[in-house]
Design a protein around this motif. Structure first.
Motif, PDB file in Angstrom:
ATOM      1  N   TRP A 360     -48.724  30.752 -22.047  1.00 25.22           N
ATOM      2  CA  TRP A 360     -48.662  31.682 -22.962  1.00 25.22           C
ATOM      3  C   TRP A 360     -49.960  32.334 -23.821  1.00 25.22           C
ATOM      4  O   TRP A 360     -50.240  33.315 -24.080  1.00 25.22           O
ATOM      5  CB  TRP A 360     -47.746  31.355 -24.207  1.00 25.22           C
ATOM      6  N   GLN A 361     -50.927  31.260 -23.726  1.00 29.01           N
ATOM      7  CA  GLN A 361     -52.223  31.637 -24.264  1.00 29.01           C
ATOM      8  C   GLN A 361     -52.852  32.463 -23.188  1.00 29.01           C
ATOM      9  O   GLN A 361     -53.866  33.358 -23.735  1.00 29.01           O
ATOM     10  CB  GLN A 361     -53.234  30.284 -24.244  1.00 29.01           C
ATOM     11  N   ASP A 362     -52.522  32.973 -22.185  1.00 25.84           N
ATOM     12  CA  ASP A 362     -53.357  33.787 -21.170  1.00 25.84           C
ATOM     13  C   ASP A 362     -52.804  35.391 -21.620  1.00 25.84           C
ATOM     14  O   ASP A 362     -53.413  36.288 -20.973  1.00 25.84           O
ATOM     15  CB  ASP A 362     -52.886  33.590 -19.822  1.00 25.84           C
ATOM     16  N   ILE A 363     -51.834  35.586 -22.410  1.00 25.04           N
ATOM     17  CA  ILE A 363     -51.120  36.794 -22.832  1.00 25.04           C
ATOM     18  C   ILE A 363     -52.084  37.173 -24.011  1.00 25.04           C
ATOM     19  O   ILE A 363     -51.842  36.642 -25.219  1.00 25.04           O
ATOM     20  CB  ILE A 363     -49.777  36.841 -23.051  1.00 25.04           C
ATOM     21  N   MET A 364     -53.015  38.095 -24.006  1.00 30.37           N
ATOM     22  CA  MET A 364     -53.937  38.582 -24.960  1.00 30.37           C
ATOM     23  C   MET A 364     -53.216  39.634 -25.771  1.00 30.37           C
ATOM     24  O   MET A 364     -52.903  40.848 -24.958  1.00 30.37           O
ATOM     25  CB  MET A 364     -55.317  38.814 -24.355  1.00 30.37           C
ATOM     26  N   PRO A 365     -53.312  39.645 -26.858  1.00 31.86           N
ATOM     27  CA  PRO A 365     -52.572  40.955 -27.768  1.00 31.86           C
ATOM     28  C   PRO A 365     -53.627  42.019 -27.463  1.00 31.86           C
ATOM     29  O   PRO A 365     -54.789  41.863 -27.185  1.00 31.86           O
ATOM     30  CB  PRO A 365     -52.570  40.542 -29.235  1.00 31.86           C
ATOM     31  N   VAL A 366     -52.904  43.195 -27.806  1.00 31.70           N
ATOM     32  CA  VAL A 366     -53.527  44.326 -27.568  1.00 31.70           C
ATOM     33  C   VAL A 366     -54.262  44.681 -28.786  1.00 31.70           C
ATOM     34  O   VAL A 366     -53.591  44.523 -29.971  1.00 31.70           O
ATOM     35  CB  VAL A 366     -52.372  45.603 -27.105  1.00 31.70           C
ATOM     36  N   ASP A 367     -55.452  45.218 -28.707  1.00 29.29           N
ATOM     37  CA  ASP A 367     -56.179  45.626 -29.768  1.00 29.29           C
ATOM     38  C   ASP A 367     -55.826  46.977 -30.127  1.00 29.29           C
ATOM     39  O   ASP A 367     -55.699  47.935 -29.545  1.00 29.29           O
ATOM     40  CB  ASP A 367     -57.816  45.630 -29.559  1.00 29.29           C
ATOM     41  N   THR A 368     -55.743  47.030 -31.552  1.00 24.55           N
ATOM     42  CA  THR A 368     -55.073  48.303 -32.387  1.00 24.55           C
ATOM     43  C   THR A 368     -56.325  49.380 -32.058  1.00 24.55           C
ATOM     44  O   THR A 368     -55.895  50.325 -31.796  1.00 24.55           O
ATOM     45  CB  THR A 368     -54.942  48.200 -33.816  1.00 24.55           C
ATOM     46  N   LEU A 369     -57.507  48.899 -32.444  1.00 27.77           N
ATOM     47  CA  LEU A 369     -58.620  49.976 -32.143  1.00 27.77           C
ATOM     48  C   LEU A 369     -59.834  49.115 -31.315  1.00 27.77           C
ATOM     49  O   LEU A 369     -59.975  48.065 -31.544  1.00 27.77           O
ATOM     50  CB  LEU A 369     -59.202  50.281 -33.469  1.00 27.77           C
ATOM     51  N   GLY A 370     -60.033  49.985 -30.045  1.00 31.92           N
ATOM     52  CA  GLY A 370     -61.063  49.263 -29.367  1.00 31.92           C
ATOM     53  C   GLY A 370     -62.168  50.274 -28.889  1.00 31.92           C
ATOM     54  O   GLY A 370     -61.816  51.653 -28.977  1.00 31.92           O
ATOM     55  N   LEU A 371     -63.324  49.905 -28.588  1.00 31.43           N
ATOM     56  CA  LEU A 371     -64.470  50.606 -28.539  1.00 31.43           C
ATOM     57  C   LEU A 371     -64.895  49.980 -27.402  1.00 31.43           C
ATOM     58  O   LEU A 371     -65.605  48.850 -27.293  1.00 31.43           O
ATOM     59  CB  LEU A 371     -65.529  50.862 -29.660  1.00 31.43           C
ATOM     60  N   GLU A 372     -65.056  50.458 -25.882  1.00 37.41           N
ATOM     61  CA  GLU A 372     -65.693  50.145 -24.839  1.00 37.41           C
ATOM     62  C   GLU A 372     -66.790  50.819 -24.580  1.00 37.41           C
ATOM     63  O   GLU A 372     -66.983  52.199 -24.732  1.00 37.41           O
ATOM     64  CB  GLU A 372     -64.495  50.095 -23.762  1.00 37.41           C
ATOM     65  N   VAL A 373     -67.980  50.131 -24.236  1.00 35.56           N
ATOM     66  CA  VAL A 373     -69.405  50.970 -24.028  1.00 35.56           C
ATOM     67  C   VAL A 373     -69.851  50.468 -22.583  1.00 35.56           C
ATOM     68  O   VAL A 373     -69.781  49.514 -22.131  1.00 35.56           O
ATOM     69  CB  VAL A 373     -70.426  50.402 -25.176  1.00 35.56           C
ATOM     70  N   GLY A 374     -70.623  51.441 -22.204  1.00 31.27           N
ATOM     71  CA  GLY A 374     -71.457  51.174 -20.912  1.00 31.27           C
ATOM     72  C   GLY A 374     -72.666  50.332 -20.917  1.00 31.27           C
ATOM     73  O   GLY A 374     -72.898  50.328 -22.277  1.00 31.27           O
ATOM     74  N   TYR A 375     -73.259  49.710 -19.978  1.00 34.70           N
ATOM     75  CA  TYR A 375     -74.254  48.700 -20.196  1.00 34.70           C
ATOM     76  C   TYR A 375     -75.429  49.483 -20.926  1.00 34.70           C
ATOM     77  O   TYR A 375     -76.280  48.514 -21.358  1.00 34.70           O
ATOM     78  CB  TYR A 375     -74.493  48.317 -18.865  1.00 34.70           C
ATOM     79  N   ARG A 376     -75.679  50.834 -20.790  1.00 35.59           N
ATOM     80  CA  ARG A 376     -76.816  51.445 -21.410  1.00 35.59           C
ATOM     81  C   ARG A 376     -76.708  51.474 -22.895  1.00 35.59           C
ATOM     82  O   ARG A 376     -77.566  51.662 -23.705  1.00 35.59           O
ATOM     83  CB  ARG A 376     -77.335  52.482 -21.057  1.00 35.59           C
ATOM     84  N   LEU A 377     -75.603  51.442 -23.266  1.00 36.55           N
ATOM     85  CA  LEU A 377     -75.262  51.548 -24.708  1.00 36.55           C
ATOM     86  C   LEU A 377     -75.134  50.063 -25.708  1.00 36.55           C
ATOM     87  O   LEU A 377     -74.749  49.905 -26.700  1.00 36.55           O
ATOM     88  CB  LEU A 377     -74.002  52.287 -24.878  1.00 36.55           C
ATOM     89  N   ILE A 378     -75.236  49.167 -24.749  1.00 34.53           N
ATOM     90  CA  ILE A 378     -74.936  47.791 -25.500  1.00 34.53           C
ATOM     91  C   ILE A 378     -76.021  47.608 -26.572  1.00 34.53           C
ATOM     92  O   ILE A 378     -75.811  46.899 -27.535  1.00 34.53           O
ATOM     93  CB  ILE A 378     -75.014  46.502 -24.227  1.00 34.53           C
ATOM     94  N   PRO A 379     -77.249  48.062 -26.320  1.00 34.30           N
ATOM     95  CA  PRO A 379     -78.252  47.765 -27.571  1.00 34.30           C
ATOM     96  C   PRO A 379     -77.830  48.384 -28.867  1.00 34.30           C
ATOM     97  O   PRO A 379     -78.153  48.105 -29.962  1.00 34.30           O
ATOM     98  CB  PRO A 379     -79.475  48.486 -27.150  1.00 34.30           C
TER      99      PRO A 379
END
Length: 702
Positions: A360-379
């Motif tokens: 059951w620990q493999d089931i990750m809860p869904v984030d209410t708010l999420g921000l995903e960035v490309g690798y050039r925006l990591i800085p």
């Protein structure tokens, strides 16, 4: 024992400290030096102080990071100029009155400059003095004054754009009111600084002209005084008085040249996080190729017969060695990082982790708010690389809580290699609600509708509001602001887009956990009010539905006390969430109207034509919830409402439709999808103190 009682003004000065007395005392001393005769010893002291002051000013300018760190510089230019002129007057008095006694008549400093620096040869001294004056007057001071003039012009032209950028950051929650006031003050101070520097440079130019005139007057006056009053021979008179006059001029011109150089450095440097010394070292000697080529050229010149071979060969070898050290240092750090990464990978490969059974620990809860960035925006999201996006997101959540009335869930940030390098994606409960592109290191110039001219760059649209925009280089930022563009960096683009989406989807962010936390927070001040409502009168889910209905229509829920009191009053008779929402809106009418029409008593609104109003009331009676509206009538209402809303926005007014109470919920739900910017109010929500002005009728052309 009676104590001596000081006057009130003297006590005030003593309490404020010696700083308050420094400027008046200095000005009085400068004026006294022009009027009262000074002995040679005091002249030596003041001349030495003048030289020390110029060196201090130069070093302070070299270690200044930005011009506003040295805001007192224009005033220091004036004071130092007045000091040199006062010393010229005082020394002229001594030279003309005591010059016949010898070179030490005006003090040791003038004698040293007359004998040691120019070798006692007044011809050489005259040439050196003229050269220094020309350099100071026509090169350094003139260039610094021109740079200050251009800087003042650009600073004034860019002020409106910078003020708009500050207001945009404040409205987006990226900065607070305190930071906004500080940044506005810096913008105004920058314009005033360059303007003051433009004027202060005229002091230095005038000082150079005055120095030449004073020297000529000292020579001519000394000849007259020496030959007429003291019966000196022409050769002796011209030797004594010319050496004293030139020594006096050099003592004044050298500090003037030093301060002029400091002024040029302050106004000509480009603002960064480094002082001038750091910029020179990191930028001038950062590329080994430049050092290699320069060293090879000097070495080749050292092999030419007749050249100073030893000097060129030594300097060329030193540059080649410096280039080798710079290249070695640049390659060493990546090699160490790569070796560490390879060692870690090899260790992991040598001992592969044992696969475990799914749990059951493999089931990750869904984030209410999420921000995903490309690798050039990591800085942008990495604190170690100077990223400010995390801090701005914290500011967004704080401003949202203060304005809307509840705390939004935290934003979970992760990198996503499936995105394009400069792209980002905003998710709500795992579903994409916004996507955009931000170029790290560049600036987005947004045209708010009144910008003049075009900019070179990559055309695009503002991801938050869809305005036309252009990605530009950093060196075009001031030019874009002066043309009326709103210029923001990549972090601000992402933060503004995120803030817009959080505000738009506020109703979906208010879950039961947030409602319960809101009640717990309110119960600390009014425990009985909360206890009597939930769950005695309404359930937690009903309260959540009422609050979500308010947020869906852009109504803030900060006034929870009024909301709970209204629900407590009507909940015993009404349990429908939509009906309760309508009653709460009436109670919040004053706040709703103020939110839509801030600072005015006249409300410019749209209304329904009488015939259309009767048709809709009949449809409500027939269908109960308005489902009896014909599709053709619904399309016509949507089209005419859209045209009227555009007319309202063109006049700079908020598009608001005023309808009878029974129709408000129906029309709001019906028009929300097609016209999200249109707000629907009922007559009962308008306070009695407000006046209504009808700008257009919806349905008049049916």
């Amino acid at each position: 024992m009676n104590r001596l009682k000081l006057p009130a003004w003297l006590t005030g000065l003593a309490n404020r400290g010696g700083n308050a007395m420094a400027a008046p005392v200095l000005i009085v001393l400068l004026l006294a030096m022009m009027i009262l005769p000074l002995p040679a010893f005091l002249l030596d002291v003041f001349f030495s102080f003048n030289i020390a002051l110029s060196v201090i000013v130069l070093l302070t300018a070299l270690y200044t990071v930005k011009p506003l760190d040295f805001m007192a510089f224009p005033a220091i230019l004036l004071v130092s100029t007045m000091l040199r002129l006062s010393l010229n007057v005082a020394s002229t008095r001594v030279v003309l009155s005591e010059g016949h006694t010898g070179g030490a008549a005006a003090g040791k400093v003038i004698e040293a400059f007359g004998h040691f620096l120019i070798g006692g040869n007044y011809t050489v001294g005259l040439v050196v003095f003229v050269i220094l004056t020309i350099i100071n007057f026509t090169v350094v001071t003139k260039g610094a004054g021109r740079i200050a003039e251009v800087g003042a012009r650009f600073a004034l032209d860019a002020m409106p754009g910078k003020q708009m950028a500050i207001d945009a950051d404040l409205n987006a929650g990226l900065i607070g009111e305190k930071d906004a006031r500080r940044r506005r003050s810096e913008v105004a101070q920058e314009a005033e600084f360059y303007g003051a520097m433009d004027g202060a440079s005229k002091y230095v130019r005038g000082d150079a002209v005055a120095g030449i005139m004073v020297t000529v007057i000292n020579v001519i006056g000394g000849l007259i005084v020496g030959m007429v009053q003291h019966d000196m021979a022409f050769g002796d008179a011209i030797k004594n008085y010319t050496l004293l006059a030139i020594g006096d001029g050099l003592v004044a011109q050298i500090p003037s040249l030093i301060i002029s150089v400091a002024a040029g450095m302050v106004v000509s440097r480009v603002a960064s996080d480094q002082d001038i010394g750091g910029q020179l070292v990191t930028q001038l000697f950062a590329k080994p190729e430049v050092l290699y080529i320069t060293g090879a050229i000097l070495g080749g010149m050292g092999l030419i017969p007749g050249m100073p071979n030893l000097v060129f060969l030594l300097l060329g070898s030193a540059l080649l060695g410096a280039g080798y050290l710079v290249e070695k240092r640049a390659k060493g750090k990546p090699a160490q990082e790569a070796a560490a990464a390879e060692a870690a990978a090899a260790s992991a490969a040598a001992t592969p982790p044992e696969q475990e059974e799914a749990g059951w620990q493999d089931i990750m809860p869904v984030d209410t708010l999420g921000l995903e960035v490309g690798y050039r925006l990591i800085p942008l999201v990495d604190k170690t690389q100077g990223g400010e996006l995390l801090k701005r997101i914290k500011g967004i959540r704080k401003k949202f809580a203060q304005e809307v009335g509840f705390l939004a869930p935290p934003v979970h940030i992760r990198d996503n290699l499936e995105l394009r390098p400069s792209s980002y994606r905003i998710t709500l409960k795992g579903v994409e609600v916004g996507v955009g592109e931000a170029i790290n290191g560049s600036y987005l110039a947004i045209n708010p509708g009144m910008a003049s001219g075009t900019l070179p760059g990559t055309p695009t649209t503002d991801p938050a509001f869809g305005l036309p925009a252009t990605w530009i280089d950093a060196n075009l930022r001031d030019e874009a602001q002066s043309m009326g563009y709103t210029v923001v960096d990549a972090s601000t683009v992402v933060a503004t887009h995120l803030n817009h989406l959080i505000t738009t989807h506020a109703s979906e962010l208010l879950g039961r956990m947030e409602v319960q936390a809101l009640l717990d927070h309110l119960a600390k001040e009014t425990p009985k009010l909360v206890e009597d409502l939930v769950p005695k009168l309404v359930s937690l889910s009903t309260l959540q539905k009422v609050l979500q209905n308010l947020l869906a229509e852009g109504v803030h829920i900060r006034d929870m006390r009024t909301i709970i009191e209204t629900l407590s009053e009507h909940a015993p008779q009404i349990q429908d969430a939509n009906d309760l929402t309508s009653l709460v809106r009436i109670a919040l009418g004053r706040a709703i109207v103020q939110q839509l029409f801030p600072g005015t008593n006249e409300l410019s609104v749209m209304t329904l034509d009488n015939r259309l109003e009767r048709l809709l009331m009949q449809a409500m009676s027939a269908g109960g919830d308005g489902t009896g509206i014909e599709p053709g009538l619904a399309d016509t209402i949507a089209q005419q409402a859209g045209v009227a809303a555009q007319q309202q926005e063109a006049m700079g007014l908020t598009p608001v439709l005023l309808v009878p109470g029974p129709l408000r919920t129906l029309l709001s739900r019906f028009l929300r999808r097609a016209l999200p910017q249109l707000k629907v109010l009922s007559h009962s929500e308008i306070p009695e103190t407000k006046t209504i002005r009808v700008t257009s009728l919806v349905g008049a052309q049916m």
